[in-house]
Write a protein that holds these residues in place. Structure first.
Motif, short mmCIF file in Angstrom:
data_model
loop_
_atom_site.label_atom_id
_atom_site.label_comp_id
_atom_site.label_asym_id
_atom_site.label_seq_id
_atom_site.Cartn_x
_atom_site.Cartn_y
_atom_site.Cartn_z
N ALA A 22 0.84 -1.20 0.00
CA ALA A 22 0.00 0.00 0.00
C ALA A 22 0.88 1.25 0.00
N GLU A 23 1.95 1.21 0.77
CA GLU A 23 2.87 2.35 0.77
C GLU A 23 3.55 2.51 -0.58
N ALA A 24 3.88 1.41 -1.21
CA ALA A 24 4.48 1.47 -2.55
C ALA A 24 3.50 2.05 -3.56
N GLU A 26 1.13 4.15 -2.88
CA GLU A 26 1.07 5.58 -2.59
C GLU A 26 2.25 6.32 -3.24
N ARG A 27 3.44 5.75 -3.11
CA ARG A 27 4.62 6.37 -3.73
C ARG A 27 4.50 6.43 -5.24
N VAL A 28 4.00 5.34 -5.84
CA VAL A 28 3.83 5.29 -7.28
C VAL A 28 2.87 6.39 -7.74
N LEU A 29 1.78 6.56 -7.01
CA LEU A 29 0.80 7.59 -7.37
C LEU A 29 1.37 8.99 -7.18
N GLU A 30 2.13 9.19 -6.13
CA GLU A 30 2.73 10.51 -5.88
C GLU A 30 3.77 10.87 -6.93
N ASN A 31 4.43 9.87 -7.50
CA ASN A 31 5.51 10.10 -8.46
C ASN A 31 5.03 10.07 -9.90
N LYS A 32 3.74 10.22 -10.10
CA LYS A 32 3.17 10.27 -11.45
C LYS A 32 3.62 9.09 -12.30
N ALA A 33 3.48 7.92 -11.76
CA ALA A 33 3.89 6.70 -12.47
C ALA A 33 2.90 6.37 -13.58
N SER A 34 3.27 5.42 -14.38
CA SER A 34 2.40 4.99 -15.48
C SER A 34 1.22 4.20 -14.94
N MET A 36 0.34 1.35 -15.92
CA MET A 36 0.77 -0.04 -15.74
C MET A 36 1.42 -0.26 -14.38
N ASP A 37 2.21 0.69 -13.91
CA ASP A 37 2.82 0.58 -12.58
C ASP A 37 1.75 0.57 -11.49
N VAL A 38 0.75 1.42 -11.65
CA VAL A 38 -0.34 1.49 -10.67
C VAL A 38 -1.13 0.18 -10.68
N LEU A 39 -1.49 -0.27 -11.87
CA LEU A 39 -2.25 -1.52 -11.98
C LEU A 39 -1.48 -2.70 -11.41
#
Length: 91
Positions: A22-24, A26-34, A36-39
């Motif tokens: 869950a923390e990862a 959150e970091r992915v979302l904060e860092n404007k990830a793709s 695919m990374d979010v999914l």
């Protein structure tokens, strides 16, 4: 709930893994990830939660529903309780 106490260390390890995922996320979302990374992170979390649910459910069924010393009425109530939780979980 002896089965919970017996598996406590393993269950807490699973919960901590979910927390880390869950923390990862959150970091992915904060860092404007793709997308695919979010999914991928969401899928990992879902798999971890499903594994936790399966482990607790299996031990609950074995210890409570599979017990020889409960009455048919108690068994019926236990089944109803488990079914209600499963219905909620599967929504």
């Amino acid at each position: 709930m002896a089965h919970i106490e017996q598996s406590k260390k393993k269950l807490l390890t699973r919960v901590r893994r979910i927390k880390g995922q869950a923390e990862a996320l959150e970091r992915v979302l904060e860092n404007k990830a793709s997308c695919m990374d979010v999914l991928q992170q969401i899928a990992a979390m879902r798999g971890a939660v499903n594994g936790l649910m399966t482990e607790v459910l299996n031990s609950h069924i074995e210890e409570h529903l599979g017990a020889d010393d409960i009455s048919p009425q108690q068994r019926k109530e236990e089944v109803a309780d488990v079914m209600a939780i499963l219905k909620s979980y599967l929504r």
